[in-house]
Design an enzyme around this catalytic site. Structure first.
Site, PDB file in Angstrom:
ATOM      1  CG  HIS A 141     -22.343 -10.578  33.644  1.00 47.37           C
ATOM      2  ND1 HIS A 141     -23.257 -11.595  33.567  1.00 47.37           N
ATOM      3  CD2 HIS A 141     -21.550 -10.692  32.531  1.00 47.37           C
ATOM      4  CE1 HIS A 141     -23.045 -12.297  32.456  1.00 47.37           C
ATOM      5  NE2 HIS A 141     -22.013 -11.763  31.816  1.00 47.37           N
ATOM      6  CE  LYS A 145     -24.544  -8.640  30.798  1.00 46.51           C
ATOM      7  NZ  LYS A 145     -24.120  -8.220  29.452  1.00 46.51           N
TER       8      LYS A 145
HETATM    9  P1  NAD Z   1     -18.137  -0.102  28.464  1.00 50.18           P
HETATM   10  O1  NAD Z   1     -19.228   0.762  29.024  1.00 50.18           O
HETATM   11  O2  NAD Z   1     -16.861  -0.259  29.210  1.00 50.18           O
HETATM   12  O3  NAD Z   1     -17.749   0.410  26.995  1.00 50.18           O
HETATM   13  C1  NAD Z   1     -18.677   0.863  26.048  1.00 50.18           C
HETATM   14  C2  NAD Z   1     -18.011   1.970  25.248  1.00 50.18           C
HETATM   15  O4  NAD Z   1     -18.848   2.288  24.138  1.00 50.18           O
HETATM   16  C3  NAD Z   1     -17.822   3.276  26.057  1.00 50.18           C
HETATM   17  O5  NAD Z   1     -16.457   3.669  26.000  1.00 50.18           O
HETATM   18  C4  NAD Z   1     -18.742   4.258  25.323  1.00 50.18           C
HETATM   19  O6  NAD Z   1     -18.232   5.584  25.333  1.00 50.18           O
HETATM   20  C5  NAD Z   1     -18.758   3.675  23.929  1.00 50.18           C
HETATM   21  N1  NAD Z   1     -19.878   4.105  23.100  1.00 50.18           N
HETATM   22  C6  NAD Z   1     -21.160   4.347  23.463  1.00 50.18           C
HETATM   23  N2  NAD Z   1     -21.896   4.716  22.398  1.00 50.18           N
HETATM   24  C7  NAD Z   1     -21.045   4.704  21.337  1.00 50.18           C
HETATM   25  C8  NAD Z   1     -21.222   4.972  19.945  1.00 50.18           C
HETATM   26  N3  NAD Z   1     -22.405   5.345  19.441  1.00 50.18           N
HETATM   27  N4  NAD Z   1     -20.146   4.852  19.129  1.00 50.18           N
HETATM   28  C9  NAD Z   1     -18.940   4.471  19.616  1.00 50.18           C
HETATM   29  N5  NAD Z   1     -18.723   4.198  20.930  1.00 50.18           N
HETATM   30  C10 NAD Z   1     -19.777   4.299  21.765  1.00 50.18           C
HETATM   31  O7  NAD Z   1     -18.831  -1.532  28.194  1.00 50.18           O
HETATM   32  P2  NAD Z   1     -18.110  -2.964  28.071  1.00 50.18           P
HETATM   33  O8  NAD Z   1     -18.025  -3.590  29.422  1.00 50.18           O
HETATM   34  O9  NAD Z   1     -16.885  -2.817  27.247  1.00 50.18           O
HETATM   35  O10 NAD Z   1     -19.241  -3.781  27.302  1.00 50.18           O
HETATM   36  C11 NAD Z   1     -19.664  -3.368  26.006  1.00 50.18           C
HETATM   37  C12 NAD Z   1     -20.745  -4.301  25.501  1.00 50.18           C
HETATM   38  O11 NAD Z   1     -20.165  -5.599  25.237  1.00 50.18           O
HETATM   39  C13 NAD Z   1     -21.900  -4.558  26.488  1.00 50.18           C
HETATM   40  O12 NAD Z   1     -23.105  -4.639  25.753  1.00 50.18           O
HETATM   41  C14 NAD Z   1     -21.553  -5.907  27.093  1.00 50.18           C
HETATM   42  O13 NAD Z   1     -22.699  -6.616  27.537  1.00 50.18           O
HETATM   43  C15 NAD Z   1     -20.963  -6.589  25.876  1.00 50.18           C
HETATM   44  N6  NAD Z   1     -20.077  -7.725  26.147  1.00 50.18           N
HETATM   45  C16 NAD Z   1     -20.125  -8.740  25.233  1.00 50.18           C
HETATM   46  C17 NAD Z   1     -19.270  -9.807  25.345  1.00 50.18           C
HETATM   47  C18 NAD Z   1     -19.293 -10.879  24.301  1.00 50.18           C
HETATM   48  O14 NAD Z   1     -18.495 -11.830  24.372  1.00 50.18           O
HETATM   49  N7  NAD Z   1     -20.185 -10.783  23.299  1.00 50.18           N
HETATM   50  C19 NAD Z   1     -18.348  -9.862  26.400  1.00 50.18           C
HETATM   51  C20 NAD Z   1     -18.309  -8.812  27.315  1.00 50.18           C
HETATM   52  C21 NAD Z   1     -19.180  -7.742  27.174  1.00 50.18           C
END
Ligand code: NAD
Length: 232
Positions: A141, A145
């Site tokens: 990844h 992450k």
């Molecule tokens: P990122 O850091 O780019 O985005 C996370 C966002 O959440 C940030 O903008 C942050 O400010 C916001 N945030 C934090 N706390 C918050 C709250 N209490 N309320 C609202 N917003 C809040 O991360 P990302 O790369 O977009 O990944 C997010 C999550 O998704 C990770 O856990 C990642 O592992 C997961 N993910 C899952 C899949 C899937 O298919 N299930 C795919 C990709 C990523």
């Protein structure tokens, strides 16, 4: 019309979900929630203020391991269904969410990977492990992450026979990739999936948003939505 709130709306995944929901037929984006966004019409710093502001049917959560549980408790208790992609929930937190979804007013779909190809990769790996139980998983990844091993790798291992070892690689340039290598007598089998962009997750997310209201309790993984006739 399904009214959708996106939590983590400014993030890498959340902003892709905002675009996908906006483009999807039969859905309306009613709230973007993220503490890093400037509050304004339809934009909120936290889940509580978004819930207080208006009617929401489904919350799509791509936030952070430290935030997802409190967020989920808030919207599920308020009767808003959850489509949760954020990884890093502990087993105890998952049990708590399952209990809330089973007994409360809202359902949840939690999937460690919304990419259709990744779901197929997990399925093929599980099937292969019945015949080739020696296997290792390499998940790769991007370097931002926060959790390791990935939720996808943990779920793959849970579905496979033989308790495979997981290796985690974090490097800039990567999105989300996984290889399952199975070894047998004089042969190996490699099953590999690559998410080349975050668009790969959107069909699965949209499918879950459309389905969650009709699936009582907690649905774990995208499989029951993709293979409904096998659903127990
Ligand atoms: P990122 O850091 O780019 O985005 C996370 C966002 O959440 C940030 O903008 C942050 O400010 C916001 N945030 C934090 N706390 C918050 C709250 N209490 N309320 C609202 N917003 C809040 O991360 P990302 O790369 O977009 O990944 C997010 C999550 O998704 C990770 O856990 C990642 O592992 C997961 N993910 C899952 C899949 C899937 O298919 N299930 C795919 C990709 C990523």
């Amino acid at each position: 019309m399904i009214r959708v709130m996106v939590t983590g709306a400014a993030g890498r995944m959340g902003s892709a979900v905002v675009d996908a929901v906006t483009a999807a037929a039969g859905m309306e984006l009613v709230a973007r929630v993220d503490p890093t966004l400037t509050p304004g019409p339809g934009t909120f710093p936290d889940v509580a203020s978004a819930l207080a502001a208006g009617d929401v049917d489904v919350a799509v959560d791509f936030t952070q391991p430290a935030s997802v549980f409190d967020n989920a408790c808030a919207y599920l208790t308020a009767g808003v269904h959850g489509v949760i992609g954020t990884t890093g929930l502990t087993d105890a937190q998952l049990d708590d969410i399952r209990a809330r979804a089973d007994t409360g007013p809202a359902n949840a779909v939690i999937a460690p990977n919304f990419a259709v190809g990744a779901v197929l990769m997990m399925r093929f790996a599980a099937e292969a492990s019945r015949h080739m139980p020696r296997a290792e998983i390499i998940e790769l990844h991007h370097d931002k992450k926060l959790d390791a091993p990935s939720g996808t790798a943990l779920r793959t291992a849970a579905l496979m026979d033989g308790d495979p070892v997981i290796h985690s690689v974090r490097l800039p340039g990567l999105v989300a990739h996984q290889e399952v290598i199975l070894g047998g007598l004089g042969e190996t089998l490699t099953i590999r999936h690559d998410s080349l962009s975050r668009e790969s997750f959107m069909p699965g997310v949209i499918l879950a948003v459309r389905s969650v209201a009709e699936r009582p309790g907690l649905t774990l993984g995208l499989e029951p939505l993709l293979f409904p006739t096998e659903d127990s």
